[in-house]
Design an enzyme around this catalytic site. Sequence first.
Site, mmCIF file in Angstrom:
data_model
loop_
_atom_site.group_PDB
_atom_site.id
_atom_site.type_symbol
_atom_site.label_atom_id
_atom_site.label_comp_id
_atom_site.label_asym_id
_atom_site.label_seq_id
_atom_site.Cartn_x
_atom_site.Cartn_y
_atom_site.Cartn_z
ATOM 1 N N GLU A 31 -79.979 -2.018 10.527
ATOM 2 C CA GLU A 31 -81.343 -2.517 10.126
ATOM 3 C C GLU A 31 -81.630 -3.690 9.578
ATOM 4 O O GLU A 31 -80.392 -4.443 9.158
ATOM 5 C CB GLU A 31 -81.746 -1.697 9.260
ATOM 6 N N LYS A 165 -81.104 5.009 -2.911
ATOM 7 C CA LYS A 165 -80.900 3.815 -3.850
ATOM 8 C C LYS A 165 -81.255 4.281 -5.196
ATOM 9 O O LYS A 165 -81.936 5.069 -5.363
ATOM 10 C CB LYS A 165 -82.030 2.591 -3.690
#
Length: 307
Positions: A31, A165
């Site tokens: 990405e 995250k």
Amino acid sequence: MNIHSNSEKILVASTDVLHALENKTPLVALESTVITHGMPFPQNLEMAVELEEILINSGVTPAFIAIIDGVMRVGLSRDEIRMLSTAAGVMKAGTREIATAIHLGRSAGTTVSATIRIASFMEIKIFATGGIGGVHRDYLQSMDVSSDLTELANSKMIVVCSGAKSILDIPKTFEVLESLSVPVVVFGSDQIPGFYLRETQIKSPLRLDNVDDIVRIYQIRKQLWLNGSILVLNPINKECELHDFDVDEIVESSLDAAFSAGIYGQDMTPFILDNIVKVTNGESLRANLELIKNNVRLSASIAQYLA
Ligand code: PSU
Ligand code: MN
């Protein structure tokens, strides 16, 4: 979808990528939001080059995905990667922003969701990144849930990362992934990792220790036409963890700072990541770099099995 290497078209793959796909040699998608919004310059550029080198040295074709001047691109040149790492005005594109960026002729870093979608247009099987988006800690107030989760449910890839995250509500994120029927595998651990930390209190729904087991499950799912990507969680190495810091406390104070600065929506993740880098004197950046490299290594061995 037809793939054209004609600049009039909206999806263009590099010759290396086309070659790998045609010849069924191993290839891993990467990405670009991590370059454009996830890390500061020059570490973002160094990281991107290192990830490509790891793949190339293992005989795997790297395929960074981004939108450049309104064209979805699969496989970038070093100059294009450099441009994305420094350019101002580059958008952050999730799946819903893909068409907008194309229409406006803009350049964009693609998030996990948009990268999965574009990779799927090309029938790419595997994608590696650092961390995925998920359910935000203030969900009950903001309803902020990353479209990464929706896209994981709507695709059929193998996605390798080190967890959601630490800035997110990790238990809620994994509850939603279960509701969406996204299979979650932890590579070599019984606990779900917490991105900067090797373990959380959450038990892994499935532990696998071998790459061939992951590929076998992928093949069975394919045979059954099951929707949903396999989310492979690769815990950060013990020596790279952020143990000197109270990650939770840092995240909470970063969230407070974000609210005071009036940050919300798409800008939230980049703001908090940036703040964590400052508070940890760059330690979080080093951890992020180590874990993403490790994920790319694991994805290379999975790609070799898949090819
Ligand atoms: N994890 C990181 N760095 C990042 C991201 C995740 O360590 O830059 C990016 C990924 O591209 C992910 C996106 O898809 O943040 C999620 O953003 P949001 O929460 O706005 O959906
Ligand atoms: Mn969001």
